[in-house]
Design a protein around this motif. Sequence first.
Motif, PDB file in Angstrom:
ATOM      1  N   GLU A   1      -7.715   2.995  -0.464  1.00  0.00           N
ATOM      2  CA  GLU A   1      -8.384   3.502  -1.840  1.00  0.00           C
ATOM      3  C   GLU A   1      -9.192   3.598  -1.889  1.00  0.00           C
ATOM      4  OE1 GLU A   1      -9.625   1.234  -6.226  1.00  0.00           O
ATOM      5  OE2 GLU A   1      -8.290  -0.154  -4.750  1.00  0.00           O
ATOM      6  N   LEU A   2      -9.767   3.281  -0.982  1.00  0.00           N
ATOM      7  CA  LEU A   2     -11.316   4.093  -0.726  1.00  0.00           C
ATOM      8  C   LEU A   2     -11.210   5.797  -0.353  1.00  0.00           C
ATOM      9  CD1 LEU A   2     -14.567   3.874  -0.289  1.00  0.00           C
ATOM     10  CD2 LEU A   2     -14.530   3.461   1.627  1.00  0.00           C
ATOM     11  N   ILE A   3     -10.249   5.864   0.365  1.00  0.00           N
ATOM     12  CA  ILE A   3      -9.299   7.253   1.020  1.00  0.00           C
ATOM     13  C   ILE A   3      -9.188   8.137  -0.136  1.00  0.00           C
ATOM     14  CG2 ILE A   3      -8.840   8.951   2.855  1.00  0.00           C
ATOM     15  CD1 ILE A   3      -8.469   6.650   4.313  1.00  0.00           C
TER      16      ILE A   3
ATOM     17  N   THR B   1      -0.585  -9.172   8.225  1.00  0.00           N
ATOM     18  CA  THR B   1      -0.858  -9.737   7.509  1.00  0.00           C
ATOM     19  C   THR B   1      -1.072  -9.675   6.209  1.00  0.00           C
ATOM     20  OG1 THR B   1      -3.000 -10.635   8.592  1.00  0.00           O
ATOM     21  CG2 THR B   1      -1.316 -11.569   9.881  1.00  0.00           C
ATOM     22  N   THR B   2      -1.187 -10.843   5.369  1.00  0.00           N
ATOM     23  CA  THR B   2      -1.342 -10.536   4.132  1.00  0.00           C
ATOM     24  C   THR B   2      -3.512  -9.962   4.016  1.00  0.00           C
ATOM     25  OG1 THR B   2      -2.146 -12.668   3.745  1.00  0.00           O
ATOM     26  CG2 THR B   2       0.034 -11.823   2.403  1.00  0.00           C
ATOM     27  N   GLU B   3      -3.735 -10.245   4.591  1.00  0.00           N
ATOM     28  CA  GLU B   3      -5.391 -10.342   5.082  1.00  0.00           C
ATOM     29  C   GLU B   3      -5.380  -9.045   5.782  1.00  0.00           C
ATOM     30  OE1 GLU B   3      -8.915 -11.766   7.737  1.00  0.00           O
ATOM     31  OE2 GLU B   3      -7.834 -12.752   6.710  1.00  0.00           O
ATOM     32  N   THR B   4      -4.593  -9.037   5.978  1.00  0.00           N
ATOM     33  CA  THR B   4      -4.243  -7.110   7.051  1.00  0.00           C
ATOM     34  C   THR B   4      -4.020  -6.335   5.737  1.00  0.00           C
ATOM     35  OG1 THR B   4      -4.249  -8.039   9.308  1.00  0.00           O
ATOM     36  CG2 THR B   4      -3.508  -5.495   9.514  1.00  0.00           C
ATOM     37  N   ARG B   5      -3.016  -6.893   5.544  1.00  0.00           N
ATOM     38  CA  ARG B   5      -2.323  -5.673   4.067  1.00  0.00           C
ATOM     39  C   ARG B   5      -3.602  -5.602   3.108  1.00  0.00           C
ATOM     40  NH1 ARG B   5       3.064  -7.970   2.451  1.00  0.00           N
ATOM     41  NH2 ARG B   5       2.275 -10.251   4.070  1.00  0.00           N
TER      42      ARG B   5
ATOM     43  N   GLY C   1      -6.415  -5.545   3.449  1.00  0.00           N
ATOM     44  CA  GLY C   1      -7.554  -4.613   3.898  1.00  0.00           C
ATOM     45  C   GLY C   1      -7.346  -2.812   4.085  1.00  0.00           C
ATOM     46  N   ASP C   2      -5.708  -2.915   4.387  1.00  0.00           N
ATOM     47  CA  ASP C   2      -5.246  -1.672   4.614  1.00  0.00           C
ATOM     48  C   ASP C   2      -5.049  -0.706   2.797  1.00  0.00           C
ATOM     49  OD1 ASP C   2      -4.229   0.814   6.091  1.00  0.00           O
ATOM     50  OD2 ASP C   2      -2.176  -0.130   4.924  1.00  0.00           O
ATOM     51  N   ASP C   3      -4.825  -1.570   2.005  1.00  0.00           N
ATOM     52  CA  ASP C   3      -4.950  -1.537   0.788  1.00  0.00           C
ATOM     53  C   ASP C   3      -6.715  -1.387   0.465  1.00  0.00           C
ATOM     54  OD1 ASP C   3      -1.694  -1.816   0.808  1.00  0.00           O
ATOM     55  OD2 ASP C   3      -2.447  -4.014  -0.303  1.00  0.00           O
TER      56      ASP C   3
END
Length: 109
Positions: free
Chosen positions: A19-21, A7-11, A13-15
């Motif tokens: 970015e944090l990593i 879902t867009t919410e999951t994507r 969070g993944d983005d």
Amino acid sequence: MSSSRPTTETRAGDDRTTELIRWAAFSCVLVPVVLLWYGTSLAGTAGTAVGLAAVTAVCRLLLRRSERCAARPPGGAHPPRAPHRGGRRRTGTGSRRGGRHSGGSTPVG
């Protein structure tokens, strides 16, 4: 029918996690360079770099794991447990554990 697409919410969070990593990996490179620039020993800088890389790897692992757990449907793979309906009751010898007992424990005699 459920789709395997995130879902867009999951994507989103993944983005953010990706970015944090990336920033953490950038810091793992930048910090040792700055330490060398300011005259820290090579051994101290190498130790710092290894420590930062280890912390970054563990954080990445934990972030990915929490994302997987958050993406699971409520209830997960385990069905909910039945409510507890009272404790086990022991009868007979040894049924009392601690507390006050009626009667004395001294022999009659």
